[in-house]
Design a protein around this motif. Structure first.
Motif, mmCIF file in Angstrom:
data_model
loop_
_atom_site.group_PDB
_atom_site.id
_atom_site.type_symbol
_atom_site.label_atom_id
_atom_site.label_comp_id
_atom_site.label_asym_id
_atom_site.label_seq_id
_atom_site.Cartn_x
_atom_site.Cartn_y
_atom_site.Cartn_z
ATOM 1 N N LYS A 59 0.819 -1.216 0.000
ATOM 2 C CA LYS A 59 0.000 0.000 0.000
ATOM 3 C C LYS A 59 0.853 1.266 0.000
ATOM 4 O O LYS A 59 0.488 2.270 -0.606
ATOM 5 C CB LYS A 59 -0.936 0.008 1.210
ATOM 6 N N PHE A 60 2.009 1.210 0.646
ATOM 7 C CA PHE A 60 2.873 2.393 0.685
ATOM 8 C C PHE A 60 3.364 2.790 -0.707
ATOM 9 O O PHE A 60 3.800 3.923 -0.909
ATOM 10 C CB PHE A 60 4.061 2.159 1.614
ATOM 11 N N THR A 61 3.295 1.877 -1.671
ATOM 12 C CA THR A 61 3.719 2.236 -3.023
ATOM 13 C C THR A 61 2.763 3.221 -3.686
ATOM 14 O O THR A 61 3.109 3.821 -4.705
ATOM 15 C CB THR A 61 3.831 0.994 -3.932
ATOM 16 N N SER A 129 10.334 -2.578 0.608
ATOM 17 C CA SER A 129 9.918 -2.321 1.985
ATOM 18 C C SER A 129 9.977 -3.631 2.756
ATOM 19 O O SER A 129 9.849 -4.719 2.175
ATOM 20 C CB SER A 129 8.505 -1.735 2.035
ATOM 21 N N THR A 139 7.431 -0.375 9.672
ATOM 22 C CA THR A 139 7.774 -0.684 8.288
ATOM 23 C C THR A 139 8.871 0.268 7.836
ATOM 24 O O THR A 139 8.773 1.477 8.056
ATOM 25 C CB THR A 139 6.554 -0.508 7.358
ATOM 26 N N TYR A 141 11.176 1.498 4.406
ATOM 27 C CA TYR A 141 11.113 1.436 2.943
ATOM 28 C C TYR A 141 12.185 2.300 2.303
ATOM 29 O O TYR A 141 12.720 3.245 2.907
ATOM 30 C CB TYR A 141 9.727 1.826 2.422
ATOM 31 N N ALA A 156 7.408 3.867 8.772
ATOM 32 C CA ALA A 156 6.017 4.054 9.183
ATOM 33 C C ALA A 156 5.797 3.319 10.487
ATOM 34 O O ALA A 156 6.142 2.140 10.600
ATOM 35 C CB ALA A 156 5.057 3.553 8.115
ATOM 36 N N THR A 175 9.155 10.439 5.947
ATOM 37 C CA THR A 175 9.655 10.150 4.609
ATOM 38 C C THR A 175 10.658 11.241 4.258
ATOM 39 O O THR A 175 10.382 12.423 4.501
ATOM 40 C CB THR A 175 8.525 10.143 3.566
ATOM 41 N N ASN A 191 3.108 12.322 7.634
ATOM 42 C CA ASN A 191 1.835 11.941 7.029
ATOM 43 C C ASN A 191 0.644 12.293 7.900
ATOM 44 O O ASN A 191 0.764 12.366 9.127
ATOM 45 C CB ASN A 191 1.813 10.435 6.765
#
Length: 411
Positions: A59-61, A129, A139, A141, A156, A175, A191
């Motif tokens: 999902k992070f993509t 990730s 997580t 990445y 995250a 990020t 975020n």
């Protein structure tokens, strides 16, 4: 890499809402009856029908799905306009979402996801990730367009809480976007949080809320964004507003507004409002992922493939059984490590001196030879392990048995 498994684009829904069937709502209500306001939901097993058929690692993509925008930013000469372009890139990925209120799979410890993107000019973007911690969930990445000197790192630390008629996922972490060709100019991003509304009554709705920032200290610039949730009687879904300012003086240079699922606008001090990002006019660049046959057992799509198949066929019993098997296997692995005093270590990331997870391949990056860097990163991101943990096997009666001995997941 194989081009066979490019995912389909999720269908857009005007308000990301859904009405639960009576049986499903009764399951949710039974679960909620056991909770108190403020309860940490990370240890709660949610019913399978609320799952989005992909892992959180994948999902992070979503936020990497418009790499052409970060490329444009890196090539923008004017510093203020370059910052504006970075803001555009950050805001471009939020529109990719499932229909209704769905939660991605909770990654297991050691699970990883990797993919690449090919831009129209042949430039390659690469992403990897890994779930580096399970309690608490973390997580890490790494995303790069090495030929252009663009490197993105992040962590995250999601924490889900029950709030009564809603549940919130507080998105701690960061990020960082670095342009090595611009003296390692770095942008640090936080975020917004995620809310699932209407759990007890009304329609269930997924929203983004609260503050988010994009900051570049070397340029003395900051973008302060507010993702707005809809009120009971006013407002609209998925709206966002923000200001791009000089950090030192507070001078407002630009204002951003709009609906992040549709179209965003920007207005300068001496200019009229204009379109900033239009979802309909900016198709995502699809991920390129190896076929399941070529993936290692703990790559996200391979690991969760049977759960995903159950969801796709609406066989919730099968999906639930497969999900439980994965979770039980993880608990057993944890118990074995604790009993034997074995410390688990990530395969692709390592803790650095700043107490942050750093991609192991980053230490070998040659900023003076980006072509060499591309080959170096491809080797570290996409090579396969020479040995694998044993898979679960089936005994004579067809019952699946948990393995009591595993080889280490870490490389």
């Amino acid at each position: 890499m194989s081009r066979k498994n490019c995912p389909t684009t999720f269908e857009e829904d005007a308000d990301s809402s859904e009405v639960l069937e009576d049986d499903n709502r009764s399951i949710i209500m039974g679960l909620i009856a056991q909770l108190r306001k403020g309860t940490d939901l990370s240890r709660i097993t949610l019913p399978t029908f609320v799952l989005e058929p992909r892992s959180l690692l994948e999902k992070f993509t979503d936020f990497m799905s418009h790499p052409e925008l970060v490329v444009k930013a890196s090539k923008t000469i004017d510093p203020v306009q370059r910052f504006v372009e970075v803001c555009r890139f950050f805001l471009s990925g939020w529109h990719i979402k499932p229909k209704g209120v769905k939660k991605p799979y909770n990654p297991i410890l050691g699970e990883f996801f990797r993919c690449e993107y090919r831009l129209k000019d042949g430039t390659k973007a690469m992403y990897i990730s890994e779930q580096v911690s399970h309690h608490p969930p973390v997580t890490a990445y790494f995303y790069a367009l090495p030929e252009l000197g663009i490197f993105v790192t992040g962590e995250a630390h999601p924490k889900a809480k029950f709030l009564g008629n809603s549940a919130a996922t507080v998105m701690k972490g960061y990020t960082r976007i670095t342009f090595s060709e611009l003296g390692n100019e770095t942008y640090e991003i936080t975020n917004p949080n995620v809310y699932a509304r209407g759990i007890l009554f009304g329609k269930m709705t997924m929203e983004m809320g609260d503050q988010s920032t994009i900051r570049c200290d070397s340029l003395d610039l900051i973008c302060e964004l507010e993702f707005k949730t809809k009120g009971y009687f006013s407002g609209e879904y998925h709206s966002v507003s923000g200001k791009i300012k000089r950090q030192s003086t507070g001078e407002v240079l630009y204002e951003i507004s709009g609906v992040w699922t549709q179209e965003l606008f920007i207005k300068g001090k001496s200019s009229s409002k204009e379109s900033f990002f239009n979802v309909a006019k900016n198709p995502v660049i699809p991920k390129l992922v190896e076929s399941l046959d070529n993936q290692e057992w703990n790559e996200s799509r391979k690991l969760w493939s049977k759960v995903t198949a159950g969801l796709a066929s609406n066989d919730m019993d099968y999906a639930t059984d497969e999900k439980s098997f994965i979770e039980n296997r993880q608990r057993e692995e944890t118990a074995i490590r604790q009993k034997e005093g074995v410390e688990w270590k990530p395969r692709f990331f390592v803790i650095n001196k700043k107490d942050e997870y750093e991609f192991k391949g980053a230490s070998g990056i040659d900023y003076k030879n980006l072509s060499k860097t591309k080959a170096h990163l491809e080797k570290h991101m996409f090579s396969h392990a020479t040995s694998f943990p044993k898979e679960a096997h089936t005994h004579e009666q067809g019952q699946r048995i948990l393995i009591t001995k595993y080889k280490p997941i870490a490389a």
